[in-house]
Each structure stands twice: as C-alpha cells, then as structure tokens.
Design a protein around this motif. Sequence first.
Motif, PDB file in Angstrom:
ATOM      1  N   UNK A  46     -16.438  -2.090   6.479  1.00  0.00           N
ATOM      2  CA  UNK A  46     -16.046  -3.341   7.133  1.00  0.00           C
ATOM      3  C   UNK A  46     -16.837  -3.451   8.424  1.00  0.00           C
ATOM      4  N   UNK A  53     -16.341  -0.083  10.280  1.00  0.00           N
ATOM      5  CA  UNK A  53     -15.286   0.828   9.835  1.00  0.00           C
ATOM      6  C   UNK A  53     -15.576   1.188   8.384  1.00  0.00           C
ATOM      7  N   UNK A  55     -14.363   3.337   5.038  1.00  0.00           N
ATOM      8  CA  UNK A  55     -13.262   4.059   4.407  1.00  0.00           C
ATOM      9  C   UNK A  55     -13.787   4.729   3.141  1.00  0.00           C
ATOM     10  N   UNK A 127     -10.890   7.383   7.058  1.00  0.00           N
ATOM     11  CA  UNK A 127     -11.294   6.164   7.769  1.00  0.00           C
ATOM     12  C   UNK A 127     -12.138   6.564   8.968  1.00  0.00           C
TER      13      UNK A 127
ATOM     14  N   UNK B  74      -3.620  -0.852   1.507  1.00  0.00           N
ATOM     15  CA  UNK B  74      -5.031  -0.808   1.879  1.00  0.00           C
ATOM     16  C   UNK B  74      -5.219  -1.280   3.308  1.00  0.00           C
ATOM     17  N   UNK B  75      -6.150  -0.640   3.952  1.00  0.00           N
ATOM     18  CA  UNK B  75      -6.465  -0.996   5.333  1.00  0.00           C
ATOM     19  C   UNK B  75      -7.334  -2.258   5.344  1.00  0.00           C
ATOM     20  N   UNK B  76      -6.909  -3.239   6.086  1.00  0.00           N
ATOM     21  CA  UNK B  76      -7.739  -4.426   6.292  1.00  0.00           C
ATOM     22  C   UNK B  76      -7.943  -4.581   7.790  1.00  0.00           C
ATOM     23  N   UNK B  77      -9.013  -3.993   8.321  1.00  0.00           N
ATOM     24  CA  UNK B  77      -9.198  -4.020   9.774  1.00  0.00           C
ATOM     25  C   UNK B  77      -9.272  -5.467  10.279  1.00  0.00           C
TER      26      UNK B  77
END
Lengths: 146, 136
Positions: A46, A53, A55, A127, B74-77
């Motif tokens: 991301x 970032x 992951x 992460x 889930x990670x969503x920055x």
Amino acid sequence: MIVRRYAIPNAWDELGRMQRDLDQMMRAFVPDRGRVTPVFPAMNAWTNEDGEIVTAEIPGIDPSAIEISVVNDVLTISGERALPELAEGERYHRRERMNGKFTRSIQLAFPVNVDKVDASYENGVLTIALPRAEADRPRKIAVKNA
Amino acid sequence: MTDQTKTIEVKQENLPAEQTTERIRDRRVYSPRTDIYETANELVVLMDMPGVDEKSLDIVLEKNILTIKAFPAFLHPENHSLAYAEYGEGDFERSFSLSSEINREGIEASVKLGVLTLRLPKAGAAKPQKISVKAG
C-alpha cells in the motif's frame, strides 16, 4: 427517430455475473481450488506519498526469526518455516503447506528512510511500514509574482 | 512399526450445493493450504490461515462432515492505496469427511500465529493395541 430497444445493462452487474459464471466453471474443472500463489510469502503493498506499507502472509513462523533488510528501494524478507518432524511410523496424508527456507525481494515505490522502518507480526501476517526518504519527497515550488 | 498405524481416511468433501447456491457475504472464498499427518493416536490437521484468530473461526462437525470456516480481518491502511497485490482478501473454507474411526468428542482445535491445528483422536478400535505375550 431513434428508439432504444434494450435497457443498457449495468456494466458492474454484468461483470459480476461473468465472474460468477467463470467461478462456477472453474469449480467444475478444478474442484480442489486453492489459493493460487506461486510465491511464498505472498505480499501486498500500500502506498501514499509519505511512505509504503508492505504486508506479507507468513503464518506459523517465529517473528524473531524473520529477517528484514532494506537497501535503497529494495525490501528483502527471508526466513525459514520448519514443519513438525514426524516420528517413526507417522506419516503425511497431505502436504500442501510450504516448508523450508524462503527469500523474497520486492522493489518499493521509492527510496525509504531505513532508520524508521517498523515491522510487526500478528496472526501470521507481517506488516512493514516504510517511510519515504526525506530526500525523495516532492518539494513544493512557490511561484513568485514578478 | 508402519503397519501398526491404521490408515484413517480423510476425504475432501465436494459440496454440490456450493455450485448451485451463492453465499450472502460478498467476499472471495479460499481453500486454505492444509497438511494432514497421522500418528499412532491421532490425526493432526494443520491449516495456513493468515489473519485468523480464535474469534474469527467457525468449526462445525455435522454428522461426519467437519467444516472449517474463517473470516480473517485485513489491514486497510488509512490514506493509502493498494499498489501491488499478490494475495486476495477473502474468507477461508474447507470441509472434510471423517471416517467413523475418529473420536468425535475428543476433537481439539487451536490457532496460533495464523495456523489452525486440529487434533482428531482415533477411536479405541483404530488405535494400535499391543498384546503382551506371557511366558507359560
């Protein structure tokens, strides 16, 4: 006179329907459909203008055994995942999980500030937050009135 | 030693209903990568389920079908956009049909570091039994 004979189908509905049809066809041909990821660990990235970032899905590994290094704009993750040793007389019926050593490198969107890289590991997901290098940030240029 | 361990069949269950019905949740469903090994007393199932903890798991044994469903977070920055993706975001689901040689009451499940471990103990009859020979 122009007459519209058919209502134009909504493109997203149509795409969704096509995807469902394809999924069904796939299921018919490949009943044991798995997560088709040829690489381990699979990574997502991301970005915004301040940093990136990354992951990675690395389930079942001791986080302290993961090695992370950054050189300029290349991130490298390596480690080893050991599967349980079987005693004599025990045997596998299925082996689908990856085991052994792995190394992966990915190119980041920009050079990063190596000192401020931060990594965390939770529920098998690694992460890594990589702030963009100061020197690489876009600078605003003010326009002066002549 | 090998012939003491009696094979217990674990078959992947094809669910015909899956092909004709649709799920309500609008998410992809992945089949988790699975290892299964057999010891003298039990069958051990290991499943890779990154992002899953004990709260997002749903394990049901109905008749002889063991179904494992997981709904990972889930990670969503914030303020970031997805630039590159190798894995999709979706739920996990897989079912197995157990043979009658599994002790259904004794099944144990635990999840650690995104790996689900299921221990399926063998029922008495399937366990290898040692018969001692007396001198006489």
